[in-house]
Design a protein around this motif. Structure first.
Motif, short mmCIF file in Angstrom:
data_model
loop_
_atom_site.label_atom_id
_atom_site.label_comp_id
_atom_site.label_asym_id
_atom_site.label_seq_id
_atom_site.Cartn_x
_atom_site.Cartn_y
_atom_site.Cartn_z
N ALA A 77 -20.73 -25.69 -31.24
CA ALA A 77 -20.56 -25.16 -29.88
C ALA A 77 -19.09 -25.06 -29.51
O ALA A 77 -18.65 -24.08 -28.90
N GLY A 78 -18.30 -26.04 -29.89
CA GLY A 78 -16.87 -25.99 -29.62
C GLY A 78 -16.17 -24.87 -30.38
O GLY A 78 -15.31 -24.18 -29.84
N ALA A 79 -16.58 -24.68 -31.64
CA ALA A 79 -15.99 -23.59 -32.43
C ALA A 79 -16.36 -22.24 -31.85
O ALA A 79 -15.52 -21.33 -31.78
N ALA A 80 -17.61 -22.08 -31.41
CA ALA A 80 -18.03 -20.82 -30.80
C ALA A 80 -17.28 -20.55 -29.50
O ALA A 80 -16.87 -19.41 -29.23
N THR A 81 -17.06 -21.59 -28.72
CA THR A 81 -16.31 -21.44 -27.47
C THR A 81 -14.86 -21.04 -27.76
O THR A 81 -14.30 -20.17 -27.09
N ALA A 82 -14.29 -21.65 -28.78
CA ALA A 82 -12.90 -21.33 -29.13
C ALA A 82 -12.78 -19.88 -29.62
O ALA A 82 -11.86 -19.16 -29.23
N ILE A 83 -13.71 -19.45 -30.46
CA ILE A 83 -13.68 -18.07 -30.96
C ILE A 83 -13.85 -17.08 -29.82
O ILE A 83 -13.14 -16.08 -29.74
N ALA A 84 -14.80 -17.37 -28.92
CA ALA A 84 -15.01 -16.47 -27.79
C ALA A 84 -13.79 -16.44 -26.88
O ALA A 84 -13.38 -15.37 -26.39
N GLY A 85 -13.18 -17.60 -26.64
CA GLY A 85 -11.97 -17.65 -25.81
C GLY A 85 -10.82 -16.89 -26.42
O GLY A 85 -10.09 -16.17 -25.72
N VAL A 86 -10.64 -17.03 -27.72
CA VAL A 86 -9.58 -16.29 -28.41
C VAL A 86 -9.85 -14.79 -28.32
O VAL A 86 -8.93 -13.99 -28.09
N GLY A 87 -11.11 -14.39 -28.46
CA GLY A 87 -11.46 -12.97 -28.34
C GLY A 87 -11.13 -12.41 -26.97
O GLY A 87 -10.59 -11.31 -26.84
N ALA A 88 -11.45 -13.19 -25.92
CA ALA A 88 -11.15 -12.74 -24.56
C ALA A 88 -9.64 -12.65 -24.34
O ALA A 88 -9.15 -11.68 -23.75
N VAL A 89 -8.90 -13.63 -24.82
CA VAL A 89 -7.45 -13.62 -24.64
C VAL A 89 -6.81 -12.46 -25.40
O VAL A 89 -5.92 -11.77 -24.88
N LEU A 90 -7.28 -12.21 -26.63
CA LEU A 90 -6.73 -11.10 -27.42
C LEU A 90 -6.98 -9.76 -26.73
O LEU A 90 -6.12 -8.87 -26.75
N ALA A 91 -8.16 -9.60 -26.13
CA ALA A 91 -8.47 -8.34 -25.47
C ALA A 91 -7.71 -8.21 -24.15
O ALA A 91 -7.19 -7.13 -23.83
N LEU A 92 -7.66 -9.27 -23.37
CA LEU A 92 -7.00 -9.20 -22.06
C LEU A 92 -5.49 -9.08 -22.19
O LEU A 92 -4.85 -8.43 -21.37
N ALA A 93 -4.91 -9.70 -23.20
CA ALA A 93 -3.46 -9.62 -23.39
C ALA A 93 -3.07 -8.40 -24.21
O ALA A 93 -1.88 -8.17 -24.41
N ASP A 94 -4.02 -7.64 -24.70
CA ASP A 94 -3.80 -6.43 -25.48
C ASP A 94 -2.92 -6.72 -26.71
O ASP A 94 -1.96 -6.03 -26.99
N ILE A 95 -3.31 -7.78 -27.43
CA ILE A 95 -2.58 -8.18 -28.63
C ILE A 95 -3.23 -7.50 -29.83
O ILE A 95 -4.43 -7.59 -30.04
N GLY A 96 -2.43 -6.79 -30.60
CA GLY A 96 -2.93 -6.12 -31.78
C GLY A 96 -3.10 -7.11 -32.92
O GLY A 96 -2.14 -7.67 -33.42
N SER A 97 -4.33 -7.36 -33.32
CA SER A 97 -4.62 -8.32 -34.38
C SER A 97 -5.88 -7.86 -35.08
O SER A 97 -6.76 -7.25 -34.45
N PRO A 98 -6.01 -8.14 -36.38
CA PRO A 98 -7.25 -7.77 -37.05
C PRO A 98 -8.45 -8.57 -36.55
O PRO A 98 -9.59 -8.17 -36.74
N LEU A 99 -8.21 -9.70 -35.90
CA LEU A 99 -9.29 -10.52 -35.36
C LEU A 99 -9.72 -10.10 -33.96
O LEU A 99 -10.71 -10.62 -33.44
N ARG A 100 -9.00 -9.19 -33.36
CA ARG A 100 -9.29 -8.81 -31.97
C ARG A 100 -10.68 -8.23 -31.81
O ARG A 100 -11.44 -8.66 -30.93
N ALA A 101 -11.06 -7.27 -32.63
CA ALA A 101 -12.36 -6.61 -32.47
C ALA A 101 -13.53 -7.56 -32.71
O ALA A 101 -14.42 -7.66 -31.86
#
Length: 183
Positions: A72-96
Motif C-alpha cells: 500500500a505504501g509503494a502504491a501510494t508513492a507511485i501514485a504520488g510521483v505520477g501526480a507530481v510528474l504530471a502537475l509539474a510537467d516534468i518530462g520523464s519516461p515514468l510520467r505516463a
C-alpha cells in the motif's frame, strides 16, 4: 534421481509416489559449504505425504499479512510521483505510466473507502468501475467546457477523489457519533 519415464520427479525409482530431494554431504539443502568444491549430490527418497507447514511461506520468511502495508505504501508513492510528474510537467519516461496509475488508483481508493459494507472482491470490482467512471466524467466535463489540459485533468481527478474520501470519512464519523449518543 529423476528417471526418463517420469520427467516431473513425482515418483521414486521403484515407481511409487514420492519426491526426490537433493542433498549434499556438506550440510542441509540450501546451505553452502565454505571449504572445498561441492561434492556429488545424493538424493533422499520421501515416500510419505509431505509435511504441511504451520503457515504458508512468504518471501523473506515474513507472514503474508505483513506485506500489505508495504504494498500500500509503494502504491501510494507511485501514485504520488505520477501526480507530481504530471502537475509539474516534468518530462520523464515514468510520467505516463505513473500518471495513469494515479488516475486509476486515486478514485478507486476513494470509491472503495465509501463502500465499507461490501466484501473485498465486490468492493474492488465496484471501486475499479467507479474509478473509470470518475475519470470519464472528469474528461467529458472538461472537454464540454473546452478546458481540457493534462494538468487540469489530473488536478480535477485528485480533487474529486479527495472529495469522495472526505465524504466517506464524514459519513463514517457521523455514524459513530449517532451510535455513541444512542447508547
Amino acid at each position: 534421481m529423476q528417471s526418463f519415464t517420469d520427467p516431473t520427479g513425482l515418483t521414486g525409482p521403484s515407481g511409487t509416489p514420492g519426491t526426490s530431494i537433493p542433498s549434499s554431504p556438506s550440510g542441509p539443502p540450501g546451505s553452502t559449504g565454505s571449504s572445498g568444491p561441492p561434492g556429488p549430490a545424493t538424493t533422499v527418497e520421501h515416500t510419505g505425504p509431505a509435511a504441511a507447514p504451520d503457515r504458508p511461506p512468504a518471501a523473506g520468511g515474513a507472514p503474508a499479512g505483513d506485506s500489505l502495508p508495504v504494498v500500500a505504501g509503494a502504491a501510494t508513492a507511485i501514485a504520488g510521483v505520477g501526480a507530481v510528474l504530471a502537475l509539474a510537467d516534468i518530462g520523464s519516461p515514468l510520467r505516463a505510466p505513473f500518471t495513469l496509475f494515479f488516475l486509476l488508483v486515486a478514485p478507486a481508493c476513494a470509491v472503495g473507502a465509501a463502500l465499507r459494507g461490501l466484501d473485498p472482491l465486490s468492493r474492488s470490482v465496484v471501486a475499479a468501475g467507479g474509478a473509470v467512471a470518475v475519470d470519464m466524467l472528469v474528461a467529458q466535463a472538461m472537454l464540454a467546457l473546452h478546458t481540457w489540459t493534462v494538468r487540469g485533468g489530473v488536478a480535477a481527478v485528485a480533487a474529486v477523489s479527495l472529495l469522495l474520501f472526505l465524504l466517506a470519512h464524514v459519513r463514517r464519523h457521523r455514524g459513530r457519533t449517532a451510535k455513541s449518543r444512542a447508547s
